[in-house]
Design an enzyme around this catalytic site. Sequence first.
Site, PDB file in Angstrom:
ATOM      1  N   LEU A  36      38.236  -3.497  -1.951  1.00  0.00           N
ATOM      2  CA  LEU A  36      39.283  -3.091  -0.813  1.00  0.00           C
ATOM      3  C   LEU A  36      40.598  -3.946  -1.242  1.00  0.00           C
ATOM      4  CD1 LEU A  36      37.099  -3.572   2.118  1.00  0.00           C
ATOM      5  CD2 LEU A  36      37.716  -1.474   1.047  1.00  0.00           C
ATOM      6  N   GLY A  37      40.375  -5.161  -1.859  1.00  0.00           N
ATOM      7  CA  GLY A  37      41.672  -5.986  -2.166  1.00  0.00           C
ATOM      8  C   GLY A  37      41.271  -7.137  -3.087  1.00  0.00           C
ATOM      9  N   GLY A  75      43.159 -11.040  -4.371  1.00  0.00           N
ATOM     10  CA  GLY A  75      44.278 -12.032  -4.156  1.00  0.00           C
ATOM     11  C   GLY A  75      43.810 -13.338  -5.055  1.00  0.00           C
ATOM     12  N   GLY A  76      44.754 -14.258  -4.739  1.00  0.00           N
ATOM     13  CA  GLY A  76      44.714 -15.611  -5.472  1.00  0.00           C
ATOM     14  C   GLY A  76      43.511 -16.401  -4.964  1.00  0.00           C
ATOM     15  N   GLY A 114      40.262 -14.674  -4.448  1.00  0.00           N
ATOM     16  CA  GLY A 114      39.075 -13.964  -4.727  1.00  0.00           C
ATOM     17  C   GLY A 114      39.473 -12.477  -4.288  1.00  0.00           C
ATOM     18  N   THR A 136      37.940  -8.689  -2.080  1.00  0.00           N
ATOM     19  CA  THR A 136      37.120  -7.952  -0.866  1.00  0.00           C
ATOM     20  C   THR A 136      36.784  -6.864  -1.181  1.00  0.00           C
ATOM     21  OG1 THR A 136      38.834  -9.342   0.571  1.00  0.00           O
ATOM     22  CG2 THR A 136      37.582  -7.411   1.593  1.00  0.00           C
ATOM     23  N   LYS A 164      33.517 -10.717   1.414  1.00  0.00           N
ATOM     24  CA  LYS A 164      34.677 -11.455   0.805  1.00  0.00           C
ATOM     25  C   LYS A 164      34.101 -12.512  -0.050  1.00  0.00           C
ATOM     26  CE  LYS A 164      37.735 -10.707   4.956  1.00  0.00           C
ATOM     27  NZ  LYS A 164      38.589 -11.189   5.919  1.00  0.00           N
ATOM     28  N   ASP A 189      47.525 -16.776   9.697  1.00  0.00           N
ATOM     29  CA  ASP A 189      48.236 -15.415   8.875  1.00  0.00           C
ATOM     30  C   ASP A 189      48.339 -14.296   9.759  1.00  0.00           C
ATOM     31  OD1 ASP A 189      49.208 -14.636   6.615  1.00  0.00           O
ATOM     32  OD2 ASP A 189      47.425 -14.211   5.459  1.00  0.00           O
TER      33      ASP A 189
END
Length: 523
Positions: A15-16, A18-19, A21, A23, A40, A139
Amino acid sequence: MENMLSNRYRLVRPLGQGGFGATYLAEDQQMPSQRRCVVKQLQPQTTNSQDIQLIQNRFGREATILEEVGKGHAQIPDLYAFFVEAGQFYLVQEWIEGVTLLAHVQQQGVWPDSRVRSLLTSLLPVLSYIHNKGVIHRDIKPDNIMLRASDQTPILIDFGAVRETMGTALNSAGKSTSSIIIGTPGFMPQEQAVGRPVFSSDLFGLGLTAVFLLTGKYPMELVTDPMTGEIIWREFAPLVSPTLADIIDMAIRSHSRDRFNTATAMLTALQGSGIPPTSMSVPPSTIASPTPVGFNPQHSTVVVAPGPVSTATPTSTPNSGGFSDWQKMIITGSVMGVFVLGAIAIAQLPQRNTDEPDKTTETTPEPSTPSTQSSPDIPTTSTNSTPNSPPTATPQQPTIVVQPDPPQPAPPIIERPSPAKFIREHYTLLNQRQYDTTYQRLSSNFQSKSNGYAEYVNWWNKVARINIGAVQTLEANANEAVVNAELQYIMKAGKPFNDDKSRIYLTWNEAQQSWLINDKTAP
């Protein structure tokens, strides 16, 4: 990564990334329904064994908090599990089927005022709930608010505290610290950027999320007022109500002390009549200098910097009208100045000849005695009678009003609304799918070129949204104008195309008191 985690969760698709880890969408193989969930994977920022142990302890504490807040509110995903495997940390959460606010705006365009207000009304109780538990999200942004597909309810996802644990380490003094600042540039206020978030930091992110929904603009695309440092955004949302705009402005103040103290306070303003004037922080650019002439306490605001505190006992009683001493002195001086100017004007007026046939006023000439200014309380009227004789019974004897002739006002300048602003507002309305309104903004000539209303709507339904760039008035007079607009059309099917310099011709319609679009080079 293997397709199965903890011998239970089968990974379906990413799903995604990033820095911190990645998802994944996963299926729980130990549930009869094989319910879908979100896994996650969190990557520690250190390999030191002591730090890893510290991260694991803190990870457990933060997961416990996340479980608690998820169970207590329907607009926060439930936490199903957390575990550590092969040096990686995992959270398993409820899968929310829907779209993020970011994706929704990209697909369907900016939101109207009423829908943004409804979203804020729905999310502020969620923030109040987590803040009461001592939790700061850290966030808040369009990517981290989802619209649930089943009922369009906004869901708050991706709390930042657990991610922050991945940067936990021991410093030189043996104290635990974190090298990670959680937040997104633009949506993160200054106190959070230095690692000291407060509850109103979440309100800042929510306020800028509202700005994004209204304008389609990221914070980085907006400028700040050089005098106040506050974000300027209203020109990109010309249809937003002043009440909602004021509430958003207060939520996104650069300093936390100028924002709402709590989410509940912001919700109260939203559900009531807005922000009380005494509660609003006045930025430096709005501080007004005293203007004593014509001062009206019901229509004027005077902001005065506080002076030194006096310990002397006041000798004057409070003014019942609410004016301070310095205001009374200024007003009194101004009024006396008006009378002095009037006296000078009167002294310079030529004496009228009483034998002239036109006798609109009558005065008693006193050639040998200098004229004096009468008291303002004495009526400036006279008759031809002497002190010892009765007044002459002259019917309709004129009353003398001696005053300088008032200056004649200049002819009013009739200003048309800004053509550039009209065009920006027009495309904003198109982004909001208000086709009835925008069609009425076309001249009859241009409506015929659109092959009627049905074809007009059919064409615009093919457009997901219009990105509005620079809009500039090239020519304008009382009846016609030419505007250049930089437009990008994001089509629902196919690649976007730019209309960098769309020249739009406007005609003023006197009956509608509005500009109408007469023709343009773009579709």
